[in-house]
Design an enzyme around this catalytic site. Structure first.
Site, mmCIF file in Angstrom:
data_model
loop_
_atom_site.group_PDB
_atom_site.id
_atom_site.type_symbol
_atom_site.label_atom_id
_atom_site.label_comp_id
_atom_site.label_asym_id
_atom_site.label_seq_id
_atom_site.Cartn_x
_atom_site.Cartn_y
_atom_site.Cartn_z
ATOM 1 N N SER A 231 -17.545 26.012 35.076
ATOM 2 C CA SER A 231 -17.973 25.887 36.469
ATOM 3 C C SER A 231 -19.157 26.803 36.763
ATOM 4 O O SER A 231 -20.057 26.437 37.523
ATOM 5 C CB SER A 231 -16.797 26.220 37.398
ATOM 6 O OG SER A 231 -17.171 26.104 38.749
ATOM 7 N N LEU B 239 -22.299 25.117 35.586
ATOM 8 C CA LEU B 239 -22.703 24.055 36.512
ATOM 9 C C LEU B 239 -23.313 24.642 37.789
ATOM 10 O O LEU B 239 -24.298 24.100 38.320
ATOM 11 C CB LEU B 239 -21.502 23.175 36.862
ATOM 12 C CG LEU B 239 -20.924 22.327 35.727
ATOM 13 C CD1 LEU B 239 -19.791 21.452 36.245
ATOM 14 C CD2 LEU B 239 -22.003 21.460 35.077
ATOM 15 N N HIS B 240 -22.751 25.745 38.291
ATOM 16 C CA HIS B 240 -23.307 26.369 39.492
ATOM 17 C C HIS B 240 -24.702 26.918 39.230
ATOM 18 O O HIS B 240 -25.580 26.846 40.104
ATOM 19 C CB HIS B 240 -22.386 27.492 39.974
ATOM 20 C CG HIS B 240 -21.249 27.020 40.833
ATOM 21 N ND1 HIS B 240 -20.136 26.390 40.308
ATOM 22 C CD2 HIS B 240 -21.065 27.063 42.181
ATOM 23 C CE1 HIS B 240 -19.312 26.071 41.300
ATOM 24 N NE2 HIS B 240 -19.849 26.465 42.440
ATOM 25 N N GLU B 241 -24.914 27.459 38.046
ATOM 26 C CA GLU B 241 -26.257 27.969 37.732
ATOM 27 C C GLU B 241 -27.259 26.830 37.620
ATOM 28 O O GLU B 241 -28.408 26.952 38.074
ATOM 29 C CB GLU B 241 -26.212 28.763 36.425
ATOM 30 C CG GLU B 241 -27.478 29.548 36.135
ATOM 31 C CD GLU B 241 -27.744 30.626 37.174
ATOM 32 O OE1 GLU B 241 -28.934 30.824 37.511
ATOM 33 O OE2 GLU B 241 -26.796 31.262 37.651
#
Length: 498
Positions: A413, A416-418
């Site tokens: 996660s 994906l956030h980066e």
């Protein structure tokens, strides 16, 4: 005779007098006591105002649960008044900062984002072709096994070898297709799309489609295994019997999954009986109103706070940075809450209504979370369902510990956030990734509070969640990425360039 009568009257009078002077029985209330609920007619200063033992309403040993409705109303009034004061102060200090034509929406950004959105159906069509080929291969393999002397329920070795060899080929094909779509979008957004908002929309769409492609491949893999092993087909959910494999491998089935408000593929979903267009119109109106509100709040309130923080960030004035974070936390929280309602309540419900998608539990009461872990399990159910179904549960099923599986979920996660934040802002700082990984110790620290007896532990856990969420999480990340953007490009506003 008269004397006898006089004697009886005197005796009766004496008995009456004795009865009137004697104290009343303990089991019977005194005839001089006033009626219940009324004050004495004559002796008004002797009413027993402390007749029984009682406790204060806010004490822990109070038998009654007081209502705090008045305090809630007071807090709402205080919040409204305080924010109105900030509104007046903002207009007095900066004037009107809202300008529709000041944002640098370049034509190339719009063109490239449109092209990227158009590419997505192509990758979905490729995924369909791959799965169609796998389904045809499975049909042929099952037919050959039935025509041969092998028992399809007992000859596990041959079927396992054939299935694994086919799955590796299909997995590589699905992986290359899905990852190529994500890599192309990431490259174009990072190097060629300037405006961060347009880049964010493209990146979000690419990540969603990538996750959907992964779920489509993994789910059909298990369905194909059950198809080749009829003895294990009973382990499938009962709802899947309405659309068994390989009848689900169709263009229409995949197109529905593309638009359905979920990241987890199923051959069939619960469906609502009809479309309520009035409901759709209300949800879209909510989304439009909240989008305008978010834009106004960002331009008029968040942007000045961020710009005024740049010099403090350059000189590393810690006290001033903390003050700016606290000031930014209020508007950041308001914008985030408005965005949450616009997406999870308005957009997803409107899309679900159009698609007649029946399961609309996109979130639960995350605002009451007694721990950080409970928040991550309840605020974004589509992502949580994907992570649990395709990462956490398979790792635990393979023998890994739940702690290791949770770590892998948050590492994935964080990546994906980066991608979601760092790529559109053209600054891969690792702040979004670290912010997600740091959630792991927060989860372990607040987990005991969720299991404590009584309400105190849950209240403390909820306070820790809100403090970490409002003061440390989003405001700090927004400040870091805004500072990096300003250091690299300057403002996206033409007004400041002039």
């Amino acid at each position: 005779m008269a004397e006898i009568t006089t004697l009886q009257s005197t005796k009766a009078y004496g008995n009456e007098l004795a009865a009137s002077s004697a104290p009343p029985p303990k089991n019977r209330p005194s005839e001089y006591a006033p009626p219940k609920g009324k004050s004495p007619a004559k002796y008004r200063h002797v009413a027993a105002v402390h007749p029984i033992q009682r406790t204060s309403w806010l004490s822990h040993d109070s038998k009654q649960s007081p209502s705090f409705l008045g305090f809630r109303n007071l807090m709402v009034i205080v919040l409204v008044v305080m924010n109105l004061r900030l509104v007046v102060e903002n207009f007095m200090k900066y004037g009107v900062l809202i300008c529709i034509g000041c944002h640098d929406y370049r034509r190339i950004d719009i063109l490239l984002s449109t092209m990227l959105y158009a590419i997505v159906p192509c990758h979905l069509f490729v995924a369909y072709i791959i799965e169609l080929g796998a389904a045809q291969h499975a049909k042929g393999a099952l037919g050959r096994l039935k025509r041969s002397d092998y028992d399809p329920d007992n000859d596990l070795y041959q079927k396992s070898r054939s299935f694994q060899a086919t799955w590796y080929t299909i997995a590589w094909a699905h992986g290359i297709n899905a990852t190529f779509c994500l890599l192309v979008t990431t490259y174009v957004v990072y190097y060629h799309i300037h405006h961060p908002m347009i880049g964010s929309i493209c990146q979000v769409h690419a990540i969603i489609v990538w996750l959907k492609n992964c779920s489509y491949a993994f789910t059909n893999r298990d369905l194909r295994h059950a198809y080749l092993n009829p003895s294990s087909a009973g382990a499938l959910p009962e709802i899947y019997s309405q659309c068994p494999y390989p009848r689900n491998v169709t263009i229409s089935n995949l197109a529905y999954f593309w638009w359905a408000p979920t990241l987890v593929y199923q051959p069939i979903y619960p469906r609502s009986p009809s479309i309520r267009w009035e409901f759709v119109a209300k949800r879209l109106a909510e989304c439009l109103a909240l989008s305008v509100f978010i834009w106004l709040a960002s331009a008029q309130y968040a942007a000045p706070v961020l710009r005024n923080s740049l010099d403090k960030m350059k000189t590393l004035d810690i006290a001033s940075i903390i003050e700016r974070l606290m000031k930014l936390s209020t508007i950041s929280l308001i914008i985030w809450l408005a965005g949450f309602f616009a997406i999870f309540q308005s957009v997803l419900n409107a899309l679900a209504e159009i698609m007649r998608f029946g399961d609309r539990e996109f979130y639960t009461d995350w605002w009451n979370s007694p721990s950080v872990g409970n928040y991550w399990r309840t605020w974004n159910k589509p992502v949580y369902n994907f992570m649990r179904r395709h990462i956490y549960s398979p790792l635990v099923g393979r023998g890994f510990s739940s702690g290791f599986a949770s770590t892998m979920v948050f590492v994935f996660s964080g990546l994906l956030h980066e991608l979601l934040v760092g790529i559109p802002t053209h600054n891969i700082l690792g702040v979004a990734f670290i912010g997600m990984v740091v959630q792991l110790p927060m989860i372990y620290l607040t987990a005991p509070l969720e299991k404590m007896q009584g309400i105190n532990g849950r209240v403390i856990g909820n306070c820790i969640f809100w403090i970490s969420f409002c003061l440390v999480g989003q405001p700090l990340a927004a400040l870091m990425y805004f500072f990096a953007w300003q250091a690299k490009y300057g403002s996206v506003s033409r007004l400041e360039k002039g």
